[in-house]
Write a protein that holds these residues in place. Structure first.
Motif, PDB file in Angstrom:
ATOM      1  N   ALA A 188       2.053  17.343  -0.913  1.00 45.39           N
ATOM      2  CA  ALA A 188       1.103  16.231  -0.849  1.00 45.39           C
ATOM      3  C   ALA A 188       0.315  16.210   0.451  1.00 45.39           C
ATOM      4  O   ALA A 188      -0.578  15.380   0.620  1.00 45.39           O
ATOM      5  N   LEU A 189       0.620  17.145   1.347  1.00 42.38           N
ATOM      6  CA  LEU A 189      -0.007  17.135   2.675  1.00 42.38           C
ATOM      7  C   LEU A 189      -0.987  18.283   2.881  1.00 42.38           C
ATOM      8  O   LEU A 189      -1.571  18.403   3.960  1.00 42.38           O
ATOM      9  N   VAL A 190      -1.158  19.114   1.852  1.00 46.19           N
ATOM     10  CA  VAL A 190      -1.955  20.339   2.000  1.00 46.19           C
ATOM     11  C   VAL A 190      -3.355  20.062   2.532  1.00 46.19           C
ATOM     12  O   VAL A 190      -3.838  20.751   3.430  1.00 46.19           O
ATOM     13  N   LEU A 191      -4.018  19.078   2.003  1.00 48.10           N
ATOM     14  CA  LEU A 191      -5.398  18.791   2.405  1.00 48.10           C
ATOM     15  C   LEU A 191      -5.501  17.607   3.360  1.00 48.10           C
ATOM     16  O   LEU A 191      -6.593  17.088   3.602  1.00 48.10           O
ATOM     17  N   GLU A 192      -4.356  17.205   3.920  1.00 45.11           N
ATOM     18  CA  GLU A 192      -4.352  16.082   4.841  1.00 45.11           C
ATOM     19  C   GLU A 192      -4.319  16.574   6.286  1.00 45.11           C
ATOM     20  O   GLU A 192      -4.392  17.776   6.547  1.00 45.11           O
ATOM     21  N   ASN A 193      -4.172  15.658   7.217  1.00 50.62           N
ATOM     22  CA  ASN A 193      -4.170  15.998   8.643  1.00 50.62           C
ATOM     23  C   ASN A 193      -3.015  16.943   8.974  1.00 50.62           C
ATOM     24  O   ASN A 193      -1.875  16.733   8.539  1.00 50.62           O
ATOM     25  N   LEU A 194      -3.296  17.981   9.749  1.00 51.38           N
ATOM     26  CA  LEU A 194      -2.294  19.000  10.080  1.00 51.38           C
ATOM     27  C   LEU A 194      -1.064  18.403  10.764  1.00 51.38           C
ATOM     28  O   LEU A 194       0.060  18.885  10.577  1.00 51.38           O
ATOM     29  N   ARG A 195      -1.246  17.343  11.529  1.00 48.48           N
ATOM     30  CA  ARG A 195      -0.106  16.792  12.262  1.00 48.48           C
ATOM     31  C   ARG A 195       0.962  16.225  11.321  1.00 48.48           C
ATOM     32  O   ARG A 195       2.134  16.136  11.692  1.00 48.48           O
ATOM     33  N   LEU A 196       0.559  15.883  10.090  1.00 46.43           N
ATOM     34  CA  LEU A 196       1.527  15.383   9.129  1.00 46.43           C
ATOM     35  C   LEU A 196       2.499  16.485   8.721  1.00 46.43           C
ATOM     36  O   LEU A 196       3.710  16.276   8.653  1.00 46.43           O
ATOM     37  N   GLN A 197       1.967  17.671   8.460  1.00 49.79           N
ATOM     38  CA  GLN A 197       2.824  18.802   8.114  1.00 49.79           C
ATOM     39  C   GLN A 197       3.688  19.202   9.305  1.00 49.79           C
ATOM     40  O   GLN A 197       4.870  19.547   9.143  1.00 49.79           O
ATOM     41  N   GLN A 198       3.125  19.150  10.494  1.00 49.24           N
ATOM     42  CA  GLN A 198       3.908  19.475  11.693  1.00 49.24           C
ATOM     43  C   GLN A 198       5.062  18.495  11.863  1.00 49.24           C
ATOM     44  O   GLN A 198       6.169  18.893  12.243  1.00 49.24           O
ATOM     45  N   ARG A 199       4.805  17.245  11.570  1.00 50.37           N
ATOM     46  CA  ARG A 199       5.870  16.248  11.681  1.00 50.37           C
ATOM     47  C   ARG A 199       6.949  16.491  10.629  1.00 50.37           C
ATOM     48  O   ARG A 199       8.133  16.336  10.910  1.00 50.37           O
ATOM     49  N   MET A 200       6.551  16.909   9.415  1.00 47.06           N
ATOM     50  CA  MET A 200       7.539  17.213   8.384  1.00 47.06           C
ATOM     51  C   MET A 200       8.354  18.440   8.769  1.00 47.06           C
ATOM     52  O   MET A 200       9.558  18.506   8.495  1.00 47.06           O
TER      53      MET A 200
ATOM     54  N   ILE B 276       0.846  -1.205   0.000  1.00 46.14           N
ATOM     55  CA  ILE B 276       0.000   0.000   0.000  1.00 46.14           C
ATOM     56  C   ILE B 276       0.879   1.251   0.000  1.00 46.14           C
ATOM     57  O   ILE B 276       0.651   2.194  -0.762  1.00 46.14           O
ATOM     58  N   LEU B 277       1.899   1.274   0.860  1.00 47.32           N
ATOM     59  CA  LEU B 277       2.786   2.434   0.934  1.00 47.32           C
ATOM     60  C   LEU B 277       3.559   2.621  -0.363  1.00 47.32           C
ATOM     61  O   LEU B 277       3.742   3.743  -0.840  1.00 47.32           O
ATOM     62  N   GLN B 278       4.014   1.531  -0.934  1.00 48.08           N
ATOM     63  CA  GLN B 278       4.743   1.589  -2.196  1.00 48.08           C
ATOM     64  C   GLN B 278       3.870   2.176  -3.295  1.00 48.08           C
ATOM     65  O   GLN B 278       4.308   3.054  -4.059  1.00 48.08           O
ATOM     66  N   THR B 279       2.627   1.741  -3.364  1.00 53.34           N
ATOM     67  CA  THR B 279       1.712   2.228  -4.395  1.00 53.34           C
ATOM     68  C   THR B 279       1.371   3.697  -4.176  1.00 53.34           C
ATOM     69  O   THR B 279       1.302   4.482  -5.125  1.00 53.34           O
ATOM     70  N   LEU B 280       1.167   4.087  -2.931  1.00 57.13           N
ATOM     71  CA  LEU B 280       0.893   5.491  -2.616  1.00 57.13           C
ATOM     72  C   LEU B 280       2.059   6.367  -3.062  1.00 57.13           C
ATOM     73  O   LEU B 280       1.861   7.424  -3.677  1.00 57.13           O
ATOM     74  N   ALA B 281       3.286   5.941  -2.780  1.00 59.96           N
ATOM     75  CA  ALA B 281       4.466   6.701  -3.187  1.00 59.96           C
ATOM     76  C   ALA B 281       4.543   6.821  -4.704  1.00 59.96           C
ATOM     77  O   ALA B 281       4.882   7.887  -5.240  1.00 59.96           O
ATOM     78  N   GLN B 282       4.225   5.753  -5.399  1.00 60.31           N
ATOM     79  CA  GLN B 282       4.249   5.780  -6.861  1.00 60.31           C
ATOM     80  C   GLN B 282       3.192   6.727  -7.418  1.00 60.31           C
ATOM     81  O   GLN B 282       3.450   7.476  -8.366  1.00 60.31           O
ATOM     82  N   MET B 283       2.008   6.720  -6.828  1.00 59.34           N
ATOM     83  CA  MET B 283       0.932   7.593  -7.308  1.00 59.34           C
ATOM     84  C   MET B 283       1.266   9.059  -7.076  1.00 59.34           C
ATOM     85  O   MET B 283       0.891   9.932  -7.869  1.00 59.34           O
ATOM     86  N   LEU B 284       1.984   9.356  -6.006  1.00 58.65           N
ATOM     87  CA  LEU B 284       2.348  10.737  -5.693  1.00 58.65           C
ATOM     88  C   LEU B 284       3.297  11.337  -6.720  1.00 58.65           C
ATOM     89  O   LEU B 284       3.375  12.556  -6.849  1.00 58.65           O
ATOM     90  N   GLN B 285       4.044  10.500  -7.418  1.00 59.32           N
ATOM     91  CA  GLN B 285       5.004  11.028  -8.380  1.00 59.32           C
ATOM     92  C   GLN B 285       4.469  11.068  -9.808  1.00 59.32           C
ATOM     93  O   GLN B 285       5.172  11.480 -10.722  1.00 59.32           O
ATOM     94  N   GLU B 286       3.213  10.690  -9.984  1.00 58.40           N
ATOM     95  CA  GLU B 286       2.646  10.703 -11.327  1.00 58.40           C
ATOM     96  C   GLU B 286       2.180  12.110 -11.713  1.00 58.40           C
ATOM     97  O   GLU B 286       1.729  12.871 -10.855  1.00 58.40           O
ATOM     98  N   PRO B 287       2.296  12.470 -12.994  1.00 58.68           N
ATOM     99  CA  PRO B 287       1.865  13.801 -13.442  1.00 58.68           C
ATOM    100  C   PRO B 287       0.395  14.051 -13.113  1.00 58.68           C
ATOM    101  O   PRO B 287      -0.449  13.173 -13.261  1.00 58.68           O
TER     102      PRO B 287
ATOM    103  N   ALA C  18      -4.289   9.252   6.878  1.00 59.65           N
ATOM    104  CA  ALA C  18      -3.207   9.941   7.583  1.00 59.65           C
ATOM    105  C   ALA C  18      -2.166   8.941   8.088  1.00 59.65           C
ATOM    106  O   ALA C  18      -0.962   9.202   8.045  1.00 59.65           O
ATOM    107  N   GLN C  19      -2.622   7.788   8.519  1.00 57.07           N
ATOM    108  CA  GLN C  19      -1.698   6.768   8.994  1.00 57.07           C
ATOM    109  C   GLN C  19      -0.857   6.211   7.851  1.00 57.07           C
ATOM    110  O   GLN C  19       0.310   5.842   8.047  1.00 57.07           O
ATOM    111  N   MET C  20      -1.419   6.179   6.647  1.00 57.54           N
ATOM    112  CA  MET C  20      -0.631   5.760   5.483  1.00 57.54           C
ATOM    113  C   MET C  20       0.495   6.758   5.225  1.00 57.54           C
ATOM    114  O   MET C  20       1.646   6.369   4.968  1.00 57.54           O
ATOM    115  N   PHE C  21       0.176   8.042   5.290  1.00 57.27           N
ATOM    116  CA  PHE C  21       1.202   9.061   5.093  1.00 57.27           C
ATOM    117  C   PHE C  21       2.246   8.995   6.210  1.00 57.27           C
ATOM    118  O   PHE C  21       3.427   9.243   5.980  1.00 57.27           O
ATOM    119  N   GLU C  22       1.815   8.670   7.406  1.00 60.38           N
ATOM    120  CA  GLU C  22       2.772   8.520   8.494  1.00 60.38           C
ATOM    121  C   GLU C  22       3.749   7.380   8.199  1.00 60.38           C
ATOM    122  O   GLU C  22       4.923   7.448   8.560  1.00 60.38           O
TER     123      GLU C  22
END
Length: 213
Positions: free
Chosen positions: A130-142, A31-42, A71-75
């Motif tokens: 990729a975190l703009v519309l996701e949970n705020l804690r993800l951006q805080q962690r970044m 799941i994480l691998q596929t999410l990462a791949q989708m994030l890099q697609e045009p 959010a847990q996937m992004f984590e």
């Protein structure tokens, strides 16, 4: 900078996730691998769990058996980024010292930008795109990731002087560390904003030589 050490090569996110994949958690890492791949697609904007499930050819319910939320996937991706980058940062910091820590600082910055270049989807996460519309804690962690990177650079850049210790008026290591982190973030932002057309490592050595002296 001619005598800068060559950072350890970084493998792609897909290769690394597959290689580290333990059999009991095979689906979770897929799941994480596929999410990462989708994030890099045009044209990838906000990735929905429905789109992710469709790519994996499973139901959304199947995703939630492995992750409580998106959010847990992004984590999970953040875990991978932090582990990959700071394992190598620690190795560089623990390596042979150089006057003023210039070689280590050069190697750390180069390594982080090489990681972004090899992992475009991860780069989108790192700059927050990729975190703009996701949970705020993800951006805080970044944000904490970059604070930690700056601390590592402060550690290697001794504040007495850069270079051989005889350069009068050499910049303070704390200030240089902040400049280097801004450089890293800016180069990654350009990489993402140009659809990964502008390499984050383009003409990097010349800029680092100018900053570090």
């Amino acid at each position: 900078m001619d005598d800068a050490p060559h950072p350890v090569p970084l493998e792609s996110s897909a290769d690394a996730l597959v290689r580290k994949r333990p059999k009991p958690g095979e689906r979770r890492l897929q799941i994480l691998q596929t999410l990462a791949q989708m994030l890099q697609e045009p044209g990838a904007e906000r990735i929905t769990t429905a789109a992710l499930a469709a790519r994996l050819e499973v139901s959304e319910a199947a995703l939630y058996r492995h992750f409580a939320s998106k959010a847990q996937m992004f984590e999970g991706l953040l875990d991978f980024i932090e582990e990959s980058v700071f394992t190598l940062v620690n190795r560089i910091v623990a390596g042979p010292a150089s006057p003023g820590g210039i070689r280590q600082a050069h190697a750390i910055v180069t390594m982080v930008l090489q990681f972004a270049h090899k992992n475009p989807g991860m780069a989108r996460v790192m700059v927050g795109d990729a975190l703009v519309l996701e949970n705020l804690r993800l951006q805080q962690r970044m944000n904490l990731f970059f604070d930690k990177l700056e601390s590592a650079l402060k550690q290697v850049l001794r504040s007495d002087a850069l270079g051989d210790g005889t350069h009068a008026g050499a910049p303070d290591g704390v200030l240089v560390a902040a400049v280097l982190v801004a450089l890293v973030m800016g180069r990654m932002q350009r990489f993402v904003r140009t659809g990964f057309a502008k390499s984050p490592t383009e003409a990097l050595d010349a800029q680092l030589a100018w900053i570090l002296g």
